[in-house]
Design a protein around this motif. Structure first.
Motif, PDB file in Angstrom:
ATOM      1  N   ILE A  74      41.992  24.971  25.837  1.00 18.07           N
ATOM      2  CA  ILE A  74      40.846  24.709  26.764  1.00 18.07           C
ATOM      3  C   ILE A  74      39.558  24.063  25.919  1.00 18.07           C
ATOM      4  N   PRO A  75      39.250  22.789  26.330  1.00 19.66           N
ATOM      5  CA  PRO A  75      38.258  22.352  25.467  1.00 19.66           C
ATOM      6  C   PRO A  75      36.804  23.234  25.664  1.00 19.66           C
ATOM      7  N   ALA A  76      35.789  23.114  24.641  1.00 18.37           N
ATOM      8  CA  ALA A  76      34.608  23.769  24.747  1.00 18.37           C
ATOM      9  C   ALA A  76      33.844  23.623  25.616  1.00 18.37           C
ATOM     10  N   PRO A  77      33.633  22.391  26.437  1.00 12.96           N
ATOM     11  CA  PRO A  77      32.732  22.575  27.737  1.00 12.96           C
ATOM     12  C   PRO A  77      33.280  23.460  28.697  1.00 12.96           C
ATOM     13  N   ILE A  78      34.685  23.534  28.887  1.00 16.24           N
ATOM     14  CA  ILE A  78      35.240  24.440  29.733  1.00 16.24           C
ATOM     15  C   ILE A  78      35.070  25.786  29.433  1.00 16.24           C
ATOM     16  N   VAL A  79      35.284  26.259  28.228  1.00 18.45           N
ATOM     17  CA  VAL A  79      35.149  27.352  27.855  1.00 18.45           C
ATOM     18  C   VAL A  79      33.648  28.208  28.001  1.00 18.45           C
ATOM     19  N   LYS A  80      32.960  27.376  27.640  1.00 22.29           N
ATOM     20  CA  LYS A  80      31.405  27.539  27.776  1.00 22.29           C
ATOM     21  C   LYS A  80      30.990  27.820  29.233  1.00 22.29           C
ATOM     22  N   MET A  81      31.472  27.143  30.107  1.00 17.23           N
ATOM     23  CA  MET A  81      31.008  26.993  31.517  1.00 17.23           C
ATOM     24  C   MET A  81      31.990  27.651  32.419  1.00 17.23           C
ATOM     25  N   ASN A  82      33.018  27.274  32.587  1.00 18.35           N
ATOM     26  CA  ASN A  82      34.019  27.554  33.661  1.00 18.35           C
ATOM     27  C   ASN A  82      35.475  28.329  33.192  1.00 18.35           C
ATOM     28  N   MET A  83      35.206  29.578  32.189  1.00 19.69           N
ATOM     29  CA  MET A  83      36.658  30.231  31.875  1.00 19.69           C
ATOM     30  C   MET A  83      35.822  31.754  32.094  1.00 19.69           C
ATOM     31  N   PHE A  84      37.136  32.494  32.625  1.00 16.09           N
ATOM     32  CA  PHE A  84      36.562  33.942  33.212  1.00 16.09           C
ATOM     33  C   PHE A  84      37.564  34.878  32.511  1.00 16.09           C
ATOM     34  N   HIS A  85      36.952  36.100  32.181  1.00 15.39           N
ATOM     35  CA  HIS A  85      37.835  37.047  32.009  1.00 15.39           C
ATOM     36  C   HIS A  85      38.525  37.723  33.398  1.00 15.39           C
ATOM     37  N   LEU A  86      39.680  38.166  33.256  1.00 17.35           N
ATOM     38  CA  LEU A  86      40.305  38.758  34.605  1.00 17.35           C
ATOM     39  C   LEU A  86      40.330  40.073  34.536  1.00 17.35           C
ATOM     40  N   PRO A  87      39.664  40.853  35.672  1.00 19.47           N
ATOM     41  CA  PRO A  87      39.804  42.281  35.782  1.00 19.47           C
ATOM     42  C   PRO A  87      41.102  42.807  35.749  1.00 19.47           C
ATOM     43  N   ASP A  88      41.262  44.079  35.534  1.00 11.55           N
ATOM     44  CA  ASP A  88      42.740  44.540  35.468  1.00 11.55           C
ATOM     45  C   ASP A  88      43.541  44.486  36.501  1.00 11.55           C
ATOM     46  N   SER A  89      42.775  44.408  37.750  1.00 10.22           N
ATOM     47  CA  SER A  89      43.461  44.302  39.134  1.00 10.22           C
ATOM     48  C   SER A  89      43.593  42.970  39.440  1.00 10.22           C
ATOM     49  N   MET A  90      43.553  41.871  38.930  1.00 10.97           N
ATOM     50  CA  MET A  90      43.609  40.645  39.039  1.00 10.97           C
ATOM     51  C   MET A  90      45.206  40.211  38.494  1.00 10.97           C
ATOM     52  N   SER A  91      46.046  39.680  39.096  1.00 15.87           N
ATOM     53  CA  SER A  91      47.251  39.128  38.767  1.00 15.87           C
ATOM     54  C   SER A  91      47.021  37.572  38.176  1.00 15.87           C
ATOM     55  N   TYR A  92      48.081  37.217  37.151  1.00 10.49           N
ATOM     56  CA  TYR A  92      47.887  35.801  36.749  1.00 10.49           C
ATOM     57  C   TYR A  92      48.022  34.838  37.958  1.00 10.49           C
ATOM     58  N   LYS A  93      48.898  35.098  38.803  1.00 13.03           N
ATOM     59  CA  LYS A  93      49.223  34.175  39.880  1.00 13.03           C
ATOM     60  C   LYS A  93      47.815  34.036  40.806  1.00 13.03           C
ATOM     61  N   GLN A  94      47.307  35.204  40.948  1.00 13.40           N
ATOM     62  CA  GLN A  94      45.982  35.122  41.843  1.00 13.40           C
ATOM     63  C   GLN A  94      44.825  34.499  41.166  1.00 13.40           C
ATOM     64  N   ALA A  95      44.868  34.626  39.664  1.00 14.26           N
ATOM     65  CA  ALA A  95      43.958  34.091  38.581  1.00 14.26           C
ATOM     66  C   ALA A  95      44.173  32.410  38.900  1.00 14.26           C
ATOM     67  N   ALA A  96      45.237  32.036  38.880  1.00 12.08           N
ATOM     68  CA  ALA A  96      45.584  30.739  38.699  1.00 12.08           C
ATOM     69  C   ALA A  96      45.214  29.711  39.948  1.00 12.08           C
ATOM     70  N   LEU A  97      44.904  30.529  41.060  1.00 12.20           N
ATOM     71  CA  LEU A  97      44.509  29.905  42.380  1.00 12.20           C
ATOM     72  C   LEU A  97      43.085  29.469  42.072  1.00 12.20           C
ATOM     73  N   LEU A  98      42.301  29.655  41.218  1.00  8.30           N
ATOM     74  CA  LEU A  98      40.768  29.202  41.024  1.00  8.30           C
ATOM     75  C   LEU A  98      40.598  27.842  41.313  1.00  8.30           C
ATOM     76  N   GLU A  99      41.287  26.955  40.631  1.00  9.79           N
ATOM     77  CA  GLU A  99      40.861  25.532  40.949  1.00  9.79           C
ATOM     78  C   GLU A  99      40.922  24.984  42.241  1.00  9.79           C
ATOM     79  N   PRO A 100      42.190  25.113  42.892  1.00 13.83           N
ATOM     80  CA  PRO A 100      42.551  24.708  44.353  1.00 13.83           C
ATOM     81  C   PRO A 100      41.343  25.387  45.051  1.00 13.83           C
ATOM     82  N   MET A 101      41.076  26.544  45.213  1.00 11.50           N
ATOM     83  CA  MET A 101      40.544  27.453  46.112  1.00 11.50           C
ATOM     84  C   MET A 101      38.813  27.111  45.729  1.00 11.50           C
ATOM     85  N   ALA A 102      38.473  26.787  44.561  1.00 12.60           N
ATOM     86  CA  ALA A 102      37.213  26.479  44.353  1.00 12.60           C
ATOM     87  C   ALA A 102      36.884  25.049  45.062  1.00 12.60           C
ATOM     88  N   CYS A 103      37.834  23.969  45.097  1.00 12.89           N
ATOM     89  CA  CYS A 103      37.717  23.149  46.174  1.00 12.89           C
ATOM     90  C   CYS A 103      37.360  23.230  47.308  1.00 12.89           C
TER      91      CYS A 103
END
Length: 347
Positions: free
Chosen positions: A124-153
């Motif tokens: 993950i390049p530094a600009p993304i780490v700095k601006m668009n990377m997130f810690h997952l809460p315990d309640s969030m699955s990896y599948k849920q989290a991976a929906l981030l990009e399309p749903m952000a669109c």
């Protein structure tokens, strides 16, 4: 040197699972051990016709996992953290960023993932780490989290539409991003009409709150079929195009009422052209707007909405495959039989 499995694109219809070096983070970078990668319509397009990069290259851009290594200067993330990263980040200092138009950033593409998401590890390049990377809460699955990009669109695209409570909105195309539009428009209080050729996708749109559905291949005039579902058959207040099909770009403009708004989000093949009805555009005072990608503000908003359960993984993600079965997962996605598939990695 340690190696990993990664999917590489060589030519249309020719992708290969290869052993490649595990990336090493530079200053500000993070290496993530992927847990889940989701298939995407862009991956289907890449598989069928290639992309802007010179092959061979890695591809895929919807993943979530665990931090495996951090580069010098990284303070907000450590090895073992559960994370998700968006696939791009603006530079923050170019002309467009200074105007608040980050999706037009001149460095947006350069700041994308340097390695595709169909891989066991990902840098993950530094600009993304700095601006668009997130810690997952315990309640969030990896599948849920991976929906981030399309749903952000979808979140960003909907934010560009002047939707008032009670408005009629048609969403043309109920793939993953189109379904994101359906959900967001419902949350905005709209009467949503979903259009697609897939009954399964229309059924999913109804689960997400759509009121009406039009099976596009079963009507003679899709625009009129949509108008017939509106009050006085005047047309929708907002038409959203999420297919990337030129004819649907054109027909979307015939679905709106006078003074209506048309959002063109589905990307077309380079060089594609569409015809505009100039009489309709002028005398009906239509507003037609193209929107691309998303911005950090809406990436953050989307992550909060995922936390709230607004994009249920069981609706968006159907089957699981191994990295060796990536081609099969992409082809099933392309068939329309599923909304998305998940590549799941072994520990």
């Amino acid at each position: 040197m340690s190696t990993m499995k990664a999917v590489r694109f060589y030519a249309p219809g020719d992708i290969r699972v290869e052993e490649v070096p595990i990336p090493v983070p530079g200053p500000g970078d993070v290496v993530v051990k992927n847990k889940v990668t989701l298939t995407c319509g862009t991956d289907v397009k890449t598989y069928k016709r290639g992309y802007r990069y010179e092959p061979p290259f890695g591809f895929g851009h919807e993943a979530a996992g665990v931090v495996a290594a951090v580069g010098e200067g990284v303070e907000d993330f450590k090895v073992g953290d559960r994370v998700v990263a968006h696939n791009s980040a603006p530079c923050g200092h170019c002309y467009y960023c200074k105007r608040g138009e980050e999706s037009m950033c001149v460095d947006l593409i350069q700041n994308q993932f340097e390695h595709g998401a169909y891989s066991e590890y990902q840098l993950i390049p530094a600009p993304i780490v700095k601006m668009n990377m997130f810690h997952l809460p315990d309640s969030m699955s990896y599948k849920q989290a991976a929906l981030l990009e399309p749903m952000a669109c979808s979140v960003y695209g909907t934010a560009n539409c002047p939707i008032e409570i009670g408005d009629y909105v048609v969403v043309n195309g109920c793939g993953p991003i189109g379904l994101g539009f359906v959900r967001m428009c419902v949350l905005r209080g709209a009467h949503v009409i979903a259009c697609d050729v897939s009954q399964a996708r229309l059924d999913t749109a109804m689960k997400l709150g759509a009121v009406d559905a039009v099976k596009a291949d079963e009507v003679e005039d899709q625009a009129q079929a949509v108008k017939d579902l509106t009050e006085d058959k005047r047309g929708v207040d907002v038409a959203i195009e999420a297919t990337g099909v030129p004819s649907v770009w054109e027909s979307s403009m015939h679905m709106v009422r006078p003074g209506g708004f048309v959002l063109l989000f589905g990307g077309l093949k380079k060089g594609a052209e569409v015809q505009l009805d100039t009489n309709l555009m002028h005398y009906s005072q239509l507003t037609v707007k193209g929107v691309f990608h998303t911005t950090p503000m809406y990436v953050h908003s989307t992550f909060e909405m995922i936390k709230m359960g607004q994009f249920p993984e069981e609706i968006f993600v159907q089957h699981e495959y191994s990295i060796d079965e990536t081609e099969q997962a992409i082809l099933e996605h392309a068939s329309g039989a599923v909304i998305k598939n998940a590549i799941v990695y072994q520990d």
